[in-house]
Design an enzyme around this catalytic site. Structure first.
Site, PDB file in Angstrom:
ATOM      1  CG  ASP A 138      -9.043  -2.744  -2.022  1.00  0.00           C
ATOM      2  OD1 ASP A 138      -7.807  -2.749  -1.933  1.00  0.00           O
ATOM      3  OD2 ASP A 138      -9.774  -3.522  -1.379  1.00  0.00           O
ATOM      4  CG  HIS A 211      -6.180  -5.768  -0.658  1.00  0.00           C
ATOM      5  ND1 HIS A 211      -7.432  -5.209  -0.511  1.00  0.00           N
ATOM      6  CD2 HIS A 211      -6.057  -6.674   0.342  1.00  0.00           C
ATOM      7  CE1 HIS A 211      -8.032  -5.759   0.539  1.00  0.00           C
ATOM      8  NE2 HIS A 211      -7.225  -6.652   1.072  1.00  0.00           N
ATOM      9  CB  SER A 432      -9.613  -8.459   2.360  1.00  0.00           C
ATOM     10  OG  SER A 432      -9.152  -7.350   3.063  1.00  0.00           O
TER      11      SER A 432
END
Length: 492
Positions: A138, A211, A432
């Site tokens: 990520d 994220h 996600s």
């Protein structure tokens, strides 16, 4: 009536994991980069003899990163496919609705870990992921967050252009200090970044966005921490597991991007700064995760929905080769199904990497265990569902009269305070957020039985999932994961 600003917010939020193609990565000498799949043998030597430069090799030499003047290397004996090393940027913002995080014990608002969804809190009486590990492929993971047990020394940054590598190669050890460019020019679309200054020094595996840290918390956040006091923060699915940052996103300046039309209707090109990754960065991270033997490698990312014939492209072959190689070596690969509300079951539609056989493709569910409005679906592609946040419709998601009103129906997890105006936790939603729930469950199962193969782990997760009619739901696949039942099956 739904407030327009909140409607726009959720539309952006639901696009968090999608990637948009943005050209081809270049090598340091200006030549284009290609992802080459081979049949083994002497393909690397023959490519070099043909004038190409092999920059990196993964999956036992069956997938290569190559710099060449053109794709004519496809004619080299032993080469199976040649595809441009495509670059991607995230589509839309990934963060929404942050709040102050000084209060302790957020378990009460973690609907995603409670008995009527995944049962994670109950499962922690049996296993917590002790001695196991999860890799997050990520944007990196915050190295200083007190709720994250970050194994930065085992992490890496994968950057095919080699710009920040000490030796010019496509990867950097996670604990090596590198310069991190932050946006200082026009940005594409409406991506919002809350950090400064324009350039800073940080560990290569550290988060450059937020994220990755949010996904890491969902999978592995510690429920308590002696340095912060008892009952601090949130509890991940596997709160005693280590989390390994495999950073594939980095801020990159792109010149000559066709950004808009000028007053005369002519296409205007500008220099932009955007988060960026490439196919090879992602592929190399998957392969490395298997090399270091992590229990699960989570990818909360993916390309847009494409149609049938693309199944036969070299890009698809490369992902299938690397993912299946990782699974054979024991690493379970978990992937987000995508946020386009797309039917992946009919007319040959699919997305990468979640559509590749071997990965566990995860759709997103809400507090009522139904598929949420943005999640992709299809029995051919969805293996299980897991909490991602929201409800079946946008209107219900934003309503005030549900059991979990907005933003409480989103998923609460960790974010870097230095990138979020001092806030250490935030509400996000998307597939996600669903995939790392499954990655954390893998760590729980491997604590109970370290010898479980990757395929056996997937079988247990699917066979103990709930809320799926006939275990083949287009929305949920085998159903919503249930940690206590999975652990009970593994212990037997």
């Amino acid at each position: 009536m739904v407030n327009f600003a909140r409607r726009s917010l959720l539309k952006g939020l639901a696009a968090a994991t999608s990637l948009s193609a943005m050209g081809v990565a270049s090598a340091a000498d200006g030549r284009d980069q290609f992802v080459v799949t081979t049949r083994g043998g002497n393909a690397e030597r023959r490519l070099e003899a043909a004038g190409a430069t092999v920059l990196d090799s993964i999956a036992g030499g069956r997938v290569l990163l190559v710099a060449a003047d053109s794709a004519t290397t496809a004619d080299v004996n032993g080469v199976r496919s040649v595809d441009p090393n495509r670059g991607y940027r995230p589509v839309g913002p990934a963060k929404r609705s942050t709040e102050e995080s000084l209060d302790e014990d957020f378990a009460a608002i973690q609907w995603d870990k409670q008995a009527d969804t995944t049962g994670a809190f109950e499962a922690h009486d049996t296993a917590t992921g002790d001695g196991r590990d999860v890799a997050i492929i990520d944007t990196g993971i915050d190295t200083e967050h007190p709720d994250l047990r970050n194994a930065i020394g085992r992490g890496q940054l994968f950057r095919a252009d080699g710009v920040v590598s000490p030796d010019g190669g496509p990867r950097v050890d996670g604990d090596v200090t590198v310069p991190a460019r932050l946006p200082d020019g026009p940005e594409i679309a409406s991506y919002v970044y809350l950090g400064a200054p324009a350039i800073r020094e940080q560990a290569a595996g550290d988060d450059v966005d937020s994220h990755g840290s949010h996904c890491a918390g969902i999978a592995t956040a510690k429920h308590d921490d002696t340095s912060a006091g008892e009952d601090f923060g949130i509890a991940g699915m596997a709160p005693d597991a280590e989390v390994v940052p495999l950073r594939v996103f980095y801020w990159k300046e792109l010149a000559g991007y066709p950004y808009d039309m000028d007053d005369d209707g002519e296409e205007e090109s500008v220099t932009v700064t955007t988060l960026w990754t490439t196919d090879y960065d992602i592929l190399a991270a998957i392969d490395y995760a298997a090399d270091i033997g992590v229990d699960a490698a989570n990818m909360s990312l993916g390309g847009g929905v494409v149609k049938g014939s693309a199944h036969n492209t070299g890009e698809h072959v490369a992902y299938q080769t690397v993912i299946q190689s990782a699974v054979r070596r024991g690493t379970v690969v978990t992937t987000s199904a995508g946020n386009a509300d797309a039917d992946l079951q009919h007319e040959g539609y699919y997305t990468l990497p979640n559509s590749v056989p071997g990965s566990i493709s995860v759709s997103a569910t809400g507090p009522n265990n139904e598929r949420v409005f943005y999640s992709n679906y299809g029995t051919s592609d969805i293996d299980v569902g897991a909490p991602g946040g929201g409800y079946e419709t946008l209107e219900k998601t934003l309503a005030d009269d549900t059991d979990w009103p907005y933003p409480l129906n989103l998923v609460y997890s960790t974010v870097p305070p230095d990138l979020n105006d001092g806030t250490a936790y935030a509400w996000y939603a998307g597939t996600s957020m669903a995939a790392p729930q499954v990655a954390g469950l893998v760590a729980l199962l491997r604590e109970v039985d370290p010898d479980l193969s990757a395929k056996r782990v997937q079988s247990i997760i699917e066979n103990t999932a709930r809320f799926s009619r006939g275990k083949s739901s287009a929305d949920l696949g085998a159903g919503v994961i249930h940690a206590p039942s999975a652990l009970d099956r593994a212990s037997k």
